[in-house]
Design a protein around this motif. Structure first.
Motif, short mmCIF file in Angstrom:
data_model
loop_
_atom_site.label_atom_id
_atom_site.label_comp_id
_atom_site.label_asym_id
_atom_site.label_seq_id
_atom_site.Cartn_x
_atom_site.Cartn_y
_atom_site.Cartn_z
N ASP A 8 33.75 34.26 39.34
CA ASP A 8 34.43 33.26 38.52
C ASP A 8 35.82 33.79 38.15
OD1 ASP A 8 35.35 31.45 36.65
OD2 ASP A 8 33.70 31.75 35.23
N PRO A 9 36.87 33.24 38.77
CA PRO A 9 38.22 33.75 38.48
C PRO A 9 38.66 33.49 37.04
CG PRO A 9 38.32 31.86 39.96
CD PRO A 9 36.87 32.18 39.76
N ALA A 10 38.03 32.54 36.36
CA ALA A 10 38.41 32.23 34.98
C ALA A 10 37.68 33.12 33.97
CB ALA A 10 38.10 30.76 34.68
N SER A 11 36.73 33.91 34.44
CA SER A 11 35.95 34.77 33.55
C SER A 11 36.81 35.91 33.02
CB SER A 11 34.76 35.34 34.31
OG SER A 11 34.10 36.30 33.51
N PRO A 12 36.58 36.31 31.77
CA PRO A 12 37.28 37.49 31.24
C PRO A 12 36.74 38.80 31.85
CG PRO A 12 35.74 36.66 29.60
CD PRO A 12 35.73 35.69 30.75
N PRO A 14 36.20 41.34 34.73
CA PRO A 14 36.92 41.62 35.98
C PRO A 14 36.05 41.33 37.21
CG PRO A 14 37.08 43.49 34.47
CD PRO A 14 36.10 42.52 33.88
N PRO A 15 36.67 40.89 38.31
CA PRO A 15 35.91 40.57 39.52
C PRO A 15 35.02 41.70 40.02
CG PRO A 15 38.13 39.74 39.72
CD PRO A 15 38.08 40.57 38.46
N PHE A 16 35.51 42.95 39.97
CA PHE A 16 34.67 44.06 40.47
C PHE A 16 33.40 44.18 39.64
CE2 PHE A 16 36.40 46.56 37.02
CZ PHE A 16 35.39 47.45 36.73
N GLU A 17 33.50 43.92 38.33
CA GLU A 17 32.33 44.03 37.45
C GLU A 17 31.38 42.85 37.67
OE1 GLU A 17 29.49 45.17 34.79
OE2 GLU A 17 31.00 46.33 35.83
N GLN A 18 31.92 41.67 37.94
CA GLN A 18 31.07 40.53 38.26
C GLN A 18 30.26 40.83 39.52
OE1 GLN A 18 32.83 36.50 38.12
NE2 GLN A 18 34.63 37.46 37.19
N LEU A 19 30.94 41.36 40.54
CA LEU A 19 30.28 41.69 41.80
C LEU A 19 29.25 42.80 41.60
CD1 LEU A 19 29.94 41.54 44.85
CD2 LEU A 19 31.94 43.03 45.08
N ARG A 20 29.64 43.87 40.90
CA ARG A 20 28.73 44.99 40.66
C ARG A 20 27.48 44.53 39.92
NH1 ARG A 20 26.34 47.59 37.36
NH2 ARG A 20 27.28 46.42 35.66
N ALA A 21 27.67 43.74 38.87
CA ALA A 21 26.54 43.29 38.06
C ALA A 21 25.60 42.38 38.86
CB ALA A 21 27.05 42.57 36.82
N GLN A 22 26.17 41.49 39.66
CA GLN A 22 25.32 40.59 40.45
C GLN A 22 24.53 41.34 41.51
OE1 GLN A 22 27.11 36.71 41.61
NE2 GLN A 22 28.79 37.30 40.24
N LEU A 23 25.18 42.28 42.19
CA LEU A 23 24.45 43.07 43.19
C LEU A 23 23.39 43.94 42.53
CD1 LEU A 23 27.30 44.07 45.67
CD2 LEU A 23 25.34 42.58 46.14
N ASN A 53 39.95 46.71 47.70
CA ASN A 53 39.79 47.73 46.66
C ASN A 53 38.83 47.27 45.56
OD1 ASN A 53 41.48 49.54 47.91
ND2 ASN A 53 43.28 48.97 46.71
N THR A 54 38.81 45.97 45.29
CA THR A 54 37.91 45.42 44.27
C THR A 54 36.47 45.59 44.70
OG1 THR A 54 39.60 43.83 43.58
CG2 THR A 54 37.31 43.31 43.01
N VAL A 55 36.18 45.23 45.95
CA VAL A 55 34.82 45.37 46.47
C VAL A 55 34.47 46.85 46.59
CG1 VAL A 55 33.30 44.89 48.43
CG2 VAL A 55 34.94 43.16 47.66
N GLY A 56 35.41 47.65 47.03
CA GLY A 56 35.18 49.09 47.15
C GLY A 56 34.82 49.72 45.82
N ARG A 57 35.47 49.30 44.76
CA ARG A 57 35.15 49.84 43.43
C ARG A 57 33.73 49.46 43.02
NH1 ARG A 57 38.45 49.16 37.71
NH2 ARG A 57 36.93 50.34 36.48
N ALA A 58 33.35 48.21 43.26
CA ALA A 58 31.99 47.76 42.93
C ALA A 58 30.97 48.57 43.73
CB ALA A 58 31.83 46.28 43.20
N TYR A 59 31.20 48.76 45.03
CA TYR A 59 30.28 49.54 45.86
C TYR A 59 30.19 50.98 45.38
CZ TYR A 59 29.45 46.13 49.69
OH TYR A 59 29.04 45.06 50.46
N ARG A 60 31.35 51.58 45.02
CA ARG A 60 31.36 52.97 44.53
C ARG A 60 30.52 53.11 43.26
NH1 ARG A 60 36.49 52.80 45.89
NH2 ARG A 60 37.25 52.42 43.79
N GLU A 61 30.68 52.16 42.35
CA GLU A 61 29.92 52.23 41.10
C GLU A 61 28.42 52.04 41.35
OE1 GLU A 61 31.51 50.14 37.76
OE2 GLU A 61 33.49 51.05 38.03
N LEU A 62 28.07 51.17 42.30
CA LEU A 62 26.66 50.98 42.65
C LEU A 62 26.10 52.25 43.28
CD1 LEU A 62 26.86 47.34 44.00
CD2 LEU A 62 25.57 48.09 41.98
N GLU A 63 26.91 52.92 44.09
CA GLU A 63 26.45 54.16 44.72
C GLU A 63 26.30 55.27 43.67
OE1 GLU A 63 27.08 56.51 48.83
OE2 GLU A 63 28.93 55.91 47.83
N GLU A 64 27.23 55.35 42.73
CA GLU A 64 27.13 56.35 41.67
C GLU A 64 25.90 56.13 40.81
OE1 GLU A 64 30.88 56.15 39.60
OE2 GLU A 64 31.97 56.99 41.31
#
Length: 72
Positions: A8-12, A14-23, A53-64
């Motif tokens: 959701d681009p209107a969400s406060p 950040p996109p990487f956190e939306q992706l990380r949380a959903q995955l 880079n946004t997707v990469g950050r989400a993947y990195r956090e999921l891996e950590e």
């Protein structure tokens, strides 16, 4: 099986956190089963209209968090 990710681009949030949380949620509730191959960073970024880079950050956090395993 296709996994639905909605950013959701209107969400406060950040996109990487939306992706990380959903995955993370899909991994924890087993919607994504063990051994499921996730799309490459570039592929998922293109599919979702995000920067690699946004997707990469989400993947990195999921891996950590030991939720996914990446291979180079």
């Amino acid at each position: 099986m296709r996994t639905l990710i909605v950013i959701d681009p209107a969400s406060p949030v950040p996109p990487f956190e939306q992706l990380r949380a959903q995955l993370a949620r899909q991994i924890q509730d087993r919607t994504l089963s063990v051994g499921t191959r996730l799309p490459t960073i570039r592929r998922l970024a293109a599919d979702l209209g995000l920067a690699a880079n946004t997707v990469g950050r989400a993947y990195r956090e999921l891996e950590e968090a030991a939720l996914i395993e990446t291979r180079g």
